[in-house]
Design a protein around this motif. Structure first.
Motif, short mmCIF file in Angstrom:
data_model
loop_
_atom_site.label_atom_id
_atom_site.label_comp_id
_atom_site.label_asym_id
_atom_site.label_seq_id
_atom_site.Cartn_x
_atom_site.Cartn_y
_atom_site.Cartn_z
N HIS A 115 32.70 30.21 -29.60
CA HIS A 115 33.29 30.51 -28.29
C HIS A 115 32.25 30.24 -27.18
O HIS A 115 32.54 29.58 -26.18
CB HIS A 115 33.73 31.98 -28.30
N HIS A 166 31.99 27.53 -23.96
CA HIS A 166 31.62 27.74 -22.55
C HIS A 166 30.57 26.71 -22.13
O HIS A 166 30.65 26.13 -21.05
CB HIS A 166 31.05 29.15 -22.34
N ASP A 217 31.14 38.27 -23.06
CA ASP A 217 32.35 38.35 -23.85
C ASP A 217 32.38 39.59 -24.72
O ASP A 217 31.49 39.82 -25.53
CB ASP A 217 32.47 37.10 -24.73
ZN ZN Z 1 34.19 33.79 -23.12
#
Ligand code: ZN
Length: 340
Positions: free
Chosen positions: A86, A90, A100
């Protein structure tokens, strides 16, 4: 707005594919352990990756003074990998910094809802597509002899998730994305209690708890594969045994500090005639964060020198990454600190 989400998901998925192509990841994975090494990818892009305790967060992406990724040490391996993918999303998609929390796990990849942050939807889709691209699904299905219809069985989806090193739920939604099953099936599967799947595999054996433990069903299809598990995982090795002809499986080599045999059973092979092979089920439980090889041989007790078959799998029970820089970057950061 939903059209924006759909195009964001499409773009993120394409970018994940493109990055894998640019870095030659597919060849590495199919000649390696069958899972995408997301930490290695982050390191190859020159982005510092650190595992550390993050209160209330699973991961973070920062840009100042230079881009970097943080991943929590407080989660199991599959969630650490998912978080790292993830954050890689980004970075690769040129996003603004991001902190996050849990919500990245609650959100189903590829399933944006009104009000979701576009950047988060992109990172989520990127991460899921990066860890389980279509070619990797096909590679495992071919190796394991699974069809799309077989993947309607949550027990197999769970085994696939373990082998690709991502969470069960993310795997379910990624399979839906690839149209292996419809949305209603995905919902149903994602809501299933994994504990029941684990219990069924263990046939009465009870670990201390089910939460931090994964249960691997290891078959002939896994021969010579490297299985990346955690320090409390269980391996149910299920092999056809030609006991009618006097051949029995024996554990030939086991590192007793890494693994202990905790159950041993036989069952009739389905649909086989009398006198055909039975299935031998040997259950081994992890004891420590170690790596090694489990080797078995099928032989007649009175002819020990001539095995009919041998079987081996490599395992790494290291589990979650612990506090510190990603191992391939440690040397460099030590040098940077010494130079400062
Ligand atoms: Zn994120």
């Amino acid at each position: 707005m939903m059209a924006d989400y759909a195009s964001a998901i499409r773009k993120a998925t394409l970018e994940a594919t493109r990055l894998q192509r640019d870095l030659g990841i597919q060849a590495k994975v199919v000649h390696g352990s069958g899972r995408v090494d997301v930490y290695d990818t982050i390191a190859r892009l020159g982005v510092p990756l650190m595992f550390t305790r993050l209160d209330g967060l699973l991961g973070a992406y920062y840009r100042e003074p230079t881009p970097g990724v943080l991943v929590t040490t407080q989660r199991p391996l599959s969630q650490q990998r998912f978080t790292a993918a993830h954050e890689l999303g980004h970075h690769h998609l040129g996003h603004t910094p991001s902190l996050d929390d849990e919500s990245i796990l609650r959100r189903a990849p590829f399933q944006a809802r009104a009000g979701d942050d576009l950047q988060e939807v992109e990172a989520e889709a990127f991460g899921a597509a990066f860890l389980l691209p279509r070619w990797l699904l096909d590679w495992h299905c071919e190796r394991q002899d699974w069809t799309d219809a077989d993947l309607h069985d949550p027990a197999l989806v769970y085994q696939l998730a373990l082998r690709v090193g991502t969470s069960y739920t993310a795997t379910v939604w990624t399979l839906h994305r690839y149209e292996v099953f419809d949305r209603a099936t995905a919902r149903l599967m994602a809501s299933l209690q994994l504990k029941k799947v684990k219990q069924k595999l263990l046939r009465g054996y009870e670990p201390e708890n089910f939460r931090d433990v994964d249960v691997w069903l290891v078959t002939e299809r896994d021969a010579d594969l490297r299985l990346h598990g955690g320090p409390k995982d269980l391996f149910v090795v299920r092999l056809p045994e030609h006991s009618g002809a006097g051949y029995l499986w024996q554990v030939e080599s086991i590192d007793g500090e890494a693994l202990a045999v905790v159950a041993d059973a036989r069952e009739a092979a389905d649909g086989e005639s009398i006198g055909g092979p039975t299935m031998r089920l040997i259950t081994a439980e992890a004891r420590d964060r170690r790596a090694g090889e489990l080797r078995l041989a099928e032989r007649r007790p009175w002819q020990p020198a001539a095995p009919l078959k041998t079987f081996a799998v490599q395992y790494s029970l290291i589990g979650a990454e612990q506090q510190g820089w990603y191992r391939d970057q440690r040397q460099r950061h030590r040098q940077t600190l010494e130079a400062a």
